[in-house]
Design a protein around this motif. Structure first.
Motif, PDB file in Angstrom:
ATOM      1  N   TYR A 176       0.851  -1.194   0.000  1.00  0.00           N
ATOM      2  CA  TYR A 176       0.000   0.000   0.000  1.00  0.00           C
ATOM      3  C   TYR A 176       0.886   1.242   0.000  1.00  0.00           C
ATOM      4  O   TYR A 176       1.792   1.387   0.830  1.00  0.00           O
ATOM      5  N   TRP A 177       0.611   2.175  -0.925  1.00  0.00           N
ATOM      6  CA  TRP A 177       1.450   3.378  -1.072  1.00  0.00           C
ATOM      7  C   TRP A 177       0.789   4.611  -0.462  1.00  0.00           C
ATOM      8  O   TRP A 177       1.402   5.396   0.224  1.00  0.00           O
ATOM      9  N   GLY A 178      -0.504   4.793  -0.739  1.00  0.00           N
ATOM     10  CA  GLY A 178      -1.192   5.988  -0.250  1.00  0.00           C
ATOM     11  C   GLY A 178      -2.495   6.212  -1.020  1.00  0.00           C
ATOM     12  O   GLY A 178      -3.027   5.299  -1.659  1.00  0.00           O
ATOM     13  N   ILE A 179      -2.951   7.432  -0.965  1.00  0.00           N
ATOM     14  CA  ILE A 179      -4.261   7.773  -1.531  1.00  0.00           C
ATOM     15  C   ILE A 179      -4.103   8.940  -2.495  1.00  0.00           C
ATOM     16  O   ILE A 179      -3.368   9.901  -2.214  1.00  0.00           O
ATOM     17  N   ILE A 180      -4.807   8.837  -3.628  1.00  0.00           N
ATOM     18  CA  ILE A 180      -4.972   9.984  -4.534  1.00  0.00           C
ATOM     19  C   ILE A 180      -6.404  10.471  -4.360  1.00  0.00           C
ATOM     20  O   ILE A 180      -7.360   9.702  -4.531  1.00  0.00           O
ATOM     21  N   SER A 181      -6.537  11.742  -4.012  1.00  0.00           N
ATOM     22  CA  SER A 181      -7.889  12.293  -3.798  1.00  0.00           C
ATOM     23  C   SER A 181      -8.143  13.429  -4.775  1.00  0.00           C
ATOM     24  O   SER A 181      -7.300  14.305  -4.944  1.00  0.00           O
ATOM     25  N   THR A 182      -9.292  13.364  -5.417  1.00  0.00           N
ATOM     26  CA  THR A 182      -9.712  14.425  -6.346  1.00  0.00           C
ATOM     27  C   THR A 182     -10.980  15.075  -5.796  1.00  0.00           C
ATOM     28  O   THR A 182     -11.980  14.384  -5.567  1.00  0.00           O
ATOM     29  N   VAL A 183     -10.925  16.389  -5.599  1.00  0.00           N
ATOM     30  CA  VAL A 183     -12.084  17.130  -5.084  1.00  0.00           C
ATOM     31  C   VAL A 183     -12.878  17.671  -6.266  1.00  0.00           C
ATOM     32  O   VAL A 183     -12.338  18.400  -7.104  1.00  0.00           O
ATOM     33  N   ILE A 184     -14.126  17.251  -6.345  1.00  0.00           N
ATOM     34  CA  ILE A 184     -15.013  17.690  -7.421  1.00  0.00           C
ATOM     35  C   ILE A 184     -15.859  18.844  -6.907  1.00  0.00           C
ATOM     36  O   ILE A 184     -16.541  18.732  -5.879  1.00  0.00           O
ATOM     37  N   ASP A 185     -15.827  19.968  -7.610  1.00  0.00           N
ATOM     38  CA  ASP A 185     -16.601  21.150  -7.196  1.00  0.00           C
ATOM     39  C   ASP A 185     -18.091  20.850  -7.322  1.00  0.00           C
ATOM     40  O   ASP A 185     -18.567  20.403  -8.368  1.00  0.00           O
ATOM     41  N   LEU A 186     -18.821  21.096  -6.255  1.00  0.00           N
ATOM     42  CA  LEU A 186     -20.240  20.718  -6.216  1.00  0.00           C
ATOM     43  C   LEU A 186     -21.106  21.632  -7.083  1.00  0.00           C
ATOM     44  O   LEU A 186     -22.005  21.165  -7.779  1.00  0.00           O
ATOM     45  N   ALA A 187     -20.804  22.942  -7.063  1.00  0.00           N
ATOM     46  CA  ALA A 187     -21.690  23.903  -7.714  1.00  0.00           C
ATOM     47  C   ALA A 187     -21.865  23.651  -9.212  1.00  0.00           C
ATOM     48  O   ALA A 187     -22.993  23.583  -9.707  1.00  0.00           O
ATOM     49  N   PRO A 188     -20.784  23.488 -10.021  1.00  0.00           N
ATOM     50  CA  PRO A 188     -21.000  23.274 -11.457  1.00  0.00           C
ATOM     51  C   PRO A 188     -21.680  21.955 -11.774  1.00  0.00           C
ATOM     52  O   PRO A 188     -22.400  21.847 -12.770  1.00  0.00           O
ATOM     53  N   VAL A 189     -21.475  20.918 -10.919  1.00  0.00           N
ATOM     54  CA  VAL A 189     -22.150  19.637 -11.167  1.00  0.00           C
ATOM     55  C   VAL A 189     -23.649  19.804 -10.985  1.00  0.00           C
ATOM     56  O   VAL A 189     -24.455  19.356 -11.809  1.00  0.00           O
ATOM     57  N   TRP A 190     -24.030  20.462  -9.892  1.00  0.00           N
ATOM     58  CA  TRP A 190     -25.473  20.693  -9.666  1.00  0.00           C
ATOM     59  C   TRP A 190     -26.046  21.615 -10.743  1.00  0.00           C
ATOM     60  O   TRP A 190     -27.201  21.458 -11.144  1.00  0.00           O
ATOM     61  N   GLN A 191     -25.250  22.599 -11.167  1.00  0.00           N
ATOM     62  CA  GLN A 191     -25.744  23.508 -12.208  1.00  0.00           C
ATOM     63  C   GLN A 191     -25.980  22.753 -13.510  1.00  0.00           C
ATOM     64  O   GLN A 191     -26.967  22.987 -14.208  1.00  0.00           O
ATOM     65  N   LEU A 192     -25.054  21.828 -13.843  1.00  0.00           N
ATOM     66  CA  LEU A 192     -25.232  21.001 -15.043  1.00  0.00           C
ATOM     67  C   LEU A 192     -26.505  20.176 -14.942  1.00  0.00           C
ATOM     68  O   LEU A 192     -27.300  20.105 -15.887  1.00  0.00           O
ATOM     69  N   LEU A 193     -26.718  19.556 -13.770  1.00  0.00           N
ATOM     70  CA  LEU A 193     -27.898  18.715 -13.590  1.00  0.00           C
ATOM     71  C   LEU A 193     -29.170  19.551 -13.643  1.00  0.00           C
ATOM     72  O   LEU A 193     -30.164  19.165 -14.275  1.00  0.00           O
ATOM     73  N   THR A 194     -29.148  20.735 -13.009  1.00  0.00           N
ATOM     74  CA  THR A 194     -30.328  21.606 -13.011  1.00  0.00           C
ATOM     75  C   THR A 194     -30.661  22.079 -14.409  1.00  0.00           C
ATOM     76  O   THR A 194     -31.816  22.040 -14.845  1.00  0.00           O
ATOM     77  N   ASN A 195     -29.631  22.531 -15.142  1.00  0.00           N
ATOM     78  CA  ASN A 195     -29.872  23.035 -16.500  1.00  0.00           C
ATOM     79  C   ASN A 195     -30.367  21.931 -17.429  1.00  0.00           C
ATOM     80  O   ASN A 195     -31.252  22.161 -18.266  1.00  0.00           O
TER      81      ASN A 195
END
Length: 636
Positions: A176-195
């Motif tokens: 085991y080496w470690g973790i790669i974490s990617t933070v996804i911005d919530l606002a544009p994802v919700w905006q895409l879904l809303t639109n």
């Protein structure tokens, strides 16, 4: 006056009753079938729309997750050994490929040691995952299962909310080496879904599924959408299991109501039309009389306008002509019919070529050009010709002919007057400007601050007036054809370098000159090209936003050299663009009036460019304006 309804006998009434009953039965049967069809169609449309929203969400959200997986594969291949500089370049490339990625963190041994971008994410550096009591159990489970996990929405340490995609990295030896974490911005994802949902006219909600198969509360949309009647779809997101619920679309009865009303109205109309048949015949007779009167009225207007109006067929022969044609050209109207319309012109071949060029290059709208008309007595005169293609099969083209002899005479008088006044003003203005320059320079002794300021204002206004006089004289010379040009080959690049350096020094502004080649030889008048370029650069300085650069770019085409001048600002109003290169043209707004100018610079530049066989134009940019000129390329 309305015609009364005719009386009905017993058999006719009985027939109407039977037809009415049969129609009612047929309408109700049709409505029942239509309601069933609409219900099925609504469900199909709802399913198709939901599938589109799901597909779009899966596509856009999985992109950053697959990018994270590719990064993990690369780190595995490198045995987890990467230089910080190499890692910055790699992470920057991944972040640019998806607008939803807020940051990517690298956590060897479960401690975040590298974050890109660092700005705004400094609090995440040295974050140790076991120190997160609410998130560590899920992270530890993810590490032991060796499966990536998409968590969220979560409150982020660096502020805000978002999704976190964590990928446990095991090296090729199984360690085991470690973790790669990617933070996804919530606002544009919700905006895409809303639109997407709004665009397709549906209402959706999202919830997650735990590894134990339990559902979580809805984290997008309303929880009440998850009910037995709603359509529910599984969403394939890497590292998570989601469900999407679509609000049940009710089958509205508006269409059925309209159909019912339409059918019943049709039946009533049939009955009504039977009774109104005779009245319709009478109204047709009235319409015929009114049409005849309208044609006579239009013919009267047609024959009494001041402009000549003719229509021609595809062979160019005159089909109709109004009375004004006889008055303008001196022919009887009957003598014009059947003749080639070009016999009314003194320069027929040249005009025909110009019309064909305009019809090929322009949209099928009215075009105009000035030419020489020819009267019956052989006298030529100034003529303004409007020509419009006609869609009718019998007529091919509509021509409007206007005698502009008097207008041209008045224009010549105006030009002569402007030229005379400009010449008379030039000498005293030169003397006044010289005297003011001496006074401002201290030739008359020391000046107080207020005196110095007033003299500088007077000198500035005198120079503006002197420039206006020079512009008027240039425009008069161009209009009369008396502007001499020295067309010689020269290199455009040094001229632009000199002008940009001069203006950058005097105006304290930044200029960017882009040129791929070492030389840009053009065939033109160097002094006049300098005047044109200075005018374009001055306009860019006036109307660009402060502290923004002016960009100059040189391009070479097959037979031309193109100069583009770009500025960042509000640009030219769309309604003003057609008048941009007309004399004294200035946009009617407070911001443009605040800038000094005569309104002649672009008009003079346009005429100079035309005389040098070049081109000048304007393009609207997303954040500003672009003026361009094209000059003939000088052969080597």
């Amino acid at each position: 006056m309305k015609t009364p309804l005719p009386p009905l006998n017993t058999w006719q009434r009985l027939l109407l009753v039977l037809l009415t009953l049969a129609m009612i039965a047929g309408v109700e049967l049709l409505l029942r079938n239509e309601q069933a069809r609409l219900s099925v169609l609504s469900q199909q449309q709802q399913l198709a729309a939901a599938d589109q929203v799901r597909t779009r969400l899966e596509k856009e959200l999985n992109i950053p997750l697959y990018l994270t997986a590719s990064l993990a594969s690369y780190l595995t291949a490198k045995s987890g050994q990467l230089e910080a500089q190499e890692l910055d370049i790699l992470l920057a490339g991944l972040v640019r490929q998806s607008s939803y990625i807020r940051n990517i963190g690298i956590a060897p041994g479960n401690r975040i040691q590298h974050v890109y971008p660092l700005a705004g994410n400094e609090q995440a550096i040295n974050l140790y995952y076991p120190d997160l009591p609410l998130q560590w159990p899920a992270i530890a489970s993810m590490i032991s299962s060796r499966r990536a996990l998409l968590s969220g929405p979560l409150d982020l340490v660096q502020g805000g909310r978002g999704f976190i995609y964590r990928y446990p990295l095991y090296l090729e030896d199984g360690s085991y080496w470690g973790i790669i974490s990617t933070v996804i911005d919530l606002a544009p994802v919700w905006q895409l879904l809303t639109n997407s949902a709004k665009e397709l006219g549906i209402e959706v909600a999202l919830r997650g599924l735990t590894t134990e198969g339990e559902v979580t509360p809805a984290f997008f949309g309303e929880q009440q959408l998850f009910n037995p009647r709603s359509l529910q779809l599984n969403v394939a997101i890497r590292g998570a299991e989601w469900q999407m619920a679509v609000k049940e679309a009710p089958v509205t009865g508006s269409r059925l109501t309209l159909l019912r009303l339409g059918l019943y109205a049709t039946a009533l109309c049939i009955l009504y039309l039977l009774s109104r048949l005779l009245a319709t015949v009478y109204r047709l007779r009235q319409s015929r009389d009114a049409l005849t009167e309208s044609e006579q009225r239009l013919r009267s207007i047609y024959d009494n306008v001041l402009d000549g109006i003719i229509t021609v067929d595809r062979s160019g022969r005159i089909q109709t002509a109004n009375s004004a044609c006889s008055r303008i050209f001196g022919y009887q109207t009957d003598a014009l019919l059947g003749q080639k319309w070009t016999f009314l012109l003194a320069n027929a071949q040249q005009v025909e070529r110009q019309i064909e060029q305009q019809m090929q290059q322009a949209t099928p709208e009215q075009q105009q050009l000035e030419c020489q008309g020819l009267r019956a007595d052989g006298q030529s005169f100034e003529l303004l010709l409007f020509h419009t293609p006609m869609p009718q099969a019998h007529y091919y083209k509509l021509l409007v002919l206007r005698d502009i002899t008097e207008r041209k005479r008045i224009e010549r008088l105006q030009n002569d007057f402007v030229a005379t006044v400009s010449h008379e003003l030039r000498t005293p203005l030169t003397s006044i400007n010289g005297a003011l320059s001496l006074a401002v320079g201290g030739a008359l002794g020391p000046l107080s601050t207020q005196q110095q300021k007033m003299l500088e204002i007077a000198q500035h206004n005198c120079r503006q007036l002197h420039q206006l006089v020079n512009d008027l004289l240039d425009f008069e010379k161009l209009s009369s054809g008396n502007m001499p040009l020295k067309i010689l080959p020269f290199d455009l690049l040094p001229l632009l370098q000199q002008l940009s350096q001069q203006l950058a020094s005097s105006q304290q502004r930044q200029f960017e000159l882009k040129a791929d080649a070492a030389t840009y030889p053009v065939l033109a008048d160097e002094a006049r090209v300098r005047q044109i370029c200075l005018n374009l650069l001055s306009n860019a300085l006036k109307f660009a936003e402060s502290d923004t650069p002016i960009t100059l770019q040189l391009l070479t085409h097959a037979q031309q050299v193109e100069l583009q001048v770009d500025d960042i600002g509000k640009g030219v109003p769309a309604a003003f663009e057609p008048m941009l290169f007309q004399r004294f043209a200035q946009a009617d707004s407070a911001s443009s009036r605040a800038q000094s100018g005569t309104g002649l610079g672009l008009a003079i530049s346009k005429q100079l460019i035309d005389k040098m066989h070049g081109d000048i134009g304007y393009q609207r940019l997303a954040n500003g304006s672009r003026f361009f000129i094209r000059l003939p390329l000088a052969s080597s």
